[in-house]
Design a protein around this motif. Structure first.
Motif, mmCIF file in Angstrom:
data_model
loop_
_atom_site.group_PDB
_atom_site.id
_atom_site.type_symbol
_atom_site.label_atom_id
_atom_site.label_comp_id
_atom_site.label_asym_id
_atom_site.label_seq_id
_atom_site.Cartn_x
_atom_site.Cartn_y
_atom_site.Cartn_z
ATOM 1 N N GLU A 245 5.120 91.320 21.203
ATOM 2 C CA GLU A 245 6.570 91.113 21.137
ATOM 3 C C GLU A 245 7.334 92.008 22.115
ATOM 4 O O GLU A 245 8.455 91.686 22.488
ATOM 5 N N GLU A 246 6.756 93.125 22.556
ATOM 6 C CA GLU A 246 7.432 94.002 23.506
ATOM 7 C C GLU A 246 7.057 93.708 24.953
ATOM 8 O O GLU A 246 7.856 93.940 25.851
ATOM 9 N N LEU A 247 5.854 93.245 25.202
ATOM 10 C CA LEU A 247 5.398 92.898 26.552
ATOM 11 C C LEU A 247 5.259 91.387 26.638
ATOM 12 O O LEU A 247 4.472 90.790 25.920
ATOM 13 N N ARG A 248 6.023 90.785 27.533
ATOM 14 C CA ARG A 248 6.034 89.325 27.622
ATOM 15 C C ARG A 248 5.794 88.870 29.053
ATOM 16 O O ARG A 248 6.089 89.581 30.005
ATOM 17 N N GLY A 249 5.319 87.645 29.180
ATOM 18 C CA GLY A 249 5.204 86.999 30.481
ATOM 19 C C GLY A 249 4.403 87.765 31.516
ATOM 20 O O GLY A 249 4.775 87.816 32.674
ATOM 21 N N LEU A 250 3.317 88.385 31.102
ATOM 22 C CA LEU A 250 2.518 89.180 32.031
ATOM 23 C C LEU A 250 1.784 88.289 33.025
ATOM 24 O O LEU A 250 1.214 87.267 32.660
ATOM 25 N N SER A 251 1.818 88.698 34.274
ATOM 26 C CA SER A 251 1.072 87.982 35.304
ATOM 27 C C SER A 251 0.443 89.003 36.243
ATOM 28 O O SER A 251 0.955 90.108 36.417
ATOM 29 N N LEU A 252 -0.654 88.615 36.847
ATOM 30 C CA LEU A 252 -1.398 89.482 37.755
ATOM 31 C C LEU A 252 -1.577 88.774 39.081
ATOM 32 O O LEU A 252 -1.925 87.592 39.112
ATOM 33 N N ARG A 253 -1.319 89.493 40.170
ATOM 34 C CA ARG A 253 -1.508 88.949 41.510
ATOM 35 C C ARG A 253 -2.257 89.963 42.346
ATOM 36 O O ARG A 253 -2.031 91.160 42.214
ATOM 37 N N GLU B 105 6.589 105.125 31.799
ATOM 38 C CA GLU B 105 5.229 105.566 31.465
ATOM 39 C C GLU B 105 4.706 104.836 30.229
ATOM 40 O O GLU B 105 3.544 104.500 30.133
ATOM 41 N N TRP B 106 5.584 104.554 29.289
ATOM 42 C CA TRP B 106 5.134 103.886 28.072
ATOM 43 C C TRP B 106 4.697 102.448 28.329
ATOM 44 O O TRP B 106 3.906 101.889 27.586
ATOM 45 N N VAL B 107 5.201 101.815 29.410
ATOM 46 C CA VAL B 107 4.752 100.463 29.764
ATOM 47 C C VAL B 107 3.279 100.515 30.158
ATOM 48 O O VAL B 107 2.460 99.724 29.678
ATOM 49 N N THR B 108 2.936 101.462 31.027
ATOM 50 C CA THR B 108 1.547 101.625 31.448
ATOM 51 C C THR B 108 0.664 101.959 30.248
ATOM 52 O O THR B 108 -0.392 101.370 30.058
ATOM 53 N N THR B 109 1.125 102.897 29.417
ATOM 54 C CA THR B 109 0.356 103.297 28.238
ATOM 55 C C THR B 109 0.168 102.124 27.283
ATOM 56 O O THR B 109 -0.912 101.926 26.742
ATOM 57 N N ARG B 110 1.211 101.336 27.113
ATOM 58 C CA ARG B 110 1.147 100.177 26.213
ATOM 59 C C ARG B 110 0.169 99.128 26.737
ATOM 60 O O ARG B 110 -0.634 98.585 25.981
ATOM 61 N N LEU B 111 0.246 98.824 28.040
ATOM 62 C CA LEU B 111 -0.673 97.850 28.641
ATOM 63 C C LEU B 111 -2.126 98.314 28.516
ATOM 64 O O LEU B 111 -2.998 97.560 28.096
ATOM 65 N N VAL B 112 -2.365 99.556 28.886
ATOM 66 C CA VAL B 112 -3.727 100.094 28.879
ATOM 67 C C VAL B 112 -4.251 100.218 27.450
ATOM 68 O O VAL B 112 -5.418 99.948 27.188
ATOM 69 N N GLY B 113 -3.393 100.603 26.522
ATOM 70 C CA GLY B 113 -3.809 100.775 25.133
ATOM 71 C C GLY B 113 -4.253 99.485 24.458
ATOM 72 O O GLY B 113 -5.035 99.511 23.504
ATOM 73 N N LYS B 114 -3.783 98.346 24.930
ATOM 74 C CA LYS B 114 -4.145 97.055 24.340
ATOM 75 C C LYS B 114 -5.529 96.573 24.768
ATOM 76 O O LYS B 114 -6.103 95.711 24.132
ATOM 77 N N ILE B 115 -6.043 97.104 25.866
ATOM 78 C CA ILE B 115 -7.334 96.659 26.391
ATOM 79 C C ILE B 115 -8.333 97.789 26.159
ATOM 80 O O ILE B 115 -8.205 98.868 26.738
ATOM 81 N N PRO B 116 -9.342 97.586 25.301
ATOM 82 C CA PRO B 116 -10.193 98.682 24.825
ATOM 83 C C PRO B 116 -11.038 99.397 25.884
ATOM 84 O O PRO B 116 -11.421 100.535 25.682
ATOM 85 N N PHE B 117 -11.302 98.795 27.014
ATOM 86 C CA PHE B 117 -12.146 99.445 28.013
ATOM 87 C C PHE B 117 -11.336 100.103 29.131
ATOM 88 O O PHE B 117 -11.884 100.553 30.125
ATOM 89 N N LEU B 118 -10.010 100.187 28.963
ATOM 90 C CA LEU B 118 -9.150 100.864 29.924
ATOM 91 C C LEU B 118 -8.613 102.155 29.331
ATOM 92 O O LEU B 118 -8.375 102.245 28.125
ATOM 93 N N SER B 119 -8.423 103.141 30.188
ATOM 94 C CA SER B 119 -7.744 104.369 29.796
ATOM 95 C C SER B 119 -6.876 104.816 30.965
ATOM 96 O O SER B 119 -7.123 104.440 32.107
ATOM 97 N N CYS B 120 -5.860 105.626 30.678
ATOM 98 C CA CYS B 120 -4.932 106.054 31.720
ATOM 99 C C CYS B 120 -4.681 107.545 31.579
ATOM 100 O O CYS B 120 -4.469 108.047 30.467
#
Length: 181
Positions: A52-60, A114-129
């Motif tokens: 609900e806080e992170l929407r419409g994510l895209s990667l290029r 910084e919390w955007v990066t932390t939030r994105l990374v925290g959702k994917i278990p094999f990533l850390s920041c």
């Protein structure tokens, strides 16, 4: 029947076959190069981070860097804030005891949240920041973990390979493999 066809038929590991589904084993073995599209990363990884806080994510992927874009919605704000985060491949550590890729976060626009990066990374278990560097532990990626544990005549197949180079190009991640004998 060529040796590549026999090898492809011999390897029964479903994770290995899935990784090679889009590319021919012969090309990987002769050119020692693999390619992973941005659509694969979008489907397999970014879909885990949407909430609900992170929407419409895209990667290029572009030549030399990658970019994640999306919107952030905080409860106190009546509107969503669009953002983009640019990253580059800093280093690849691919040894028998470590299989990791380090990504340097270059910039986040419009604000350095910084919390955007932390939030994105925290959702994917094999990533850390840590300190602007995102670490991807390849041994914990579900499909790759199966491949890394595959044994061929008692030896781990992944211990015979190394990633010599990893680069971002238009629309794909390209890696060069090396063979350790």
């Amino acid at each position: 029947m060529s040796i590549f066809d026999r090898l492809n038929n011999t390897l029964k590991n479903p994770a290995f076959k899935e990784l090679l589904k889009d590319q021919r084993l012969k090309e990987v073995m002769t050119r020692r190069e693999f390619r992973v599209t941005e659509e694969y990363f979008q489907r397999e990884f970014l879909s885990l981070a949407v909430d609900e806080e992170l929407r419409g994510l895209s990667l290029r992927f572009f030549d030399g860097y990658g970019e994640i874009a999306g919107e952030v919605k905080k409860r106190l704000l009546p509107f969503a804030i669009p953002f983009t985060a640019r990253f580059t491949v800093q280093k690849v550590a691919f040894t028998t005891w470590e299989k990791q890729v380090y990504l340097q976060v270059e910039q986040i626009k419009p604000l350095d949240l910084e919390w955007v990066t932390t939030r994105l990374v925290g959702k994917i278990p094999f990533l850390s920041c840590r300190e602007g560097v995102i670490t991807c532990d390849l041994a914990r990626v579900p499909r790759l973990a199966e491949f890394f544990s595959y044994r061929l005549k008692g030896m781990l197949l992944a211990d015979m390979l190394t990633v010599k180079e990893l680069s971002l190009r238009e629309g794909e991640l390209v890696g060069r493999l090396g063979v350790c004998l």
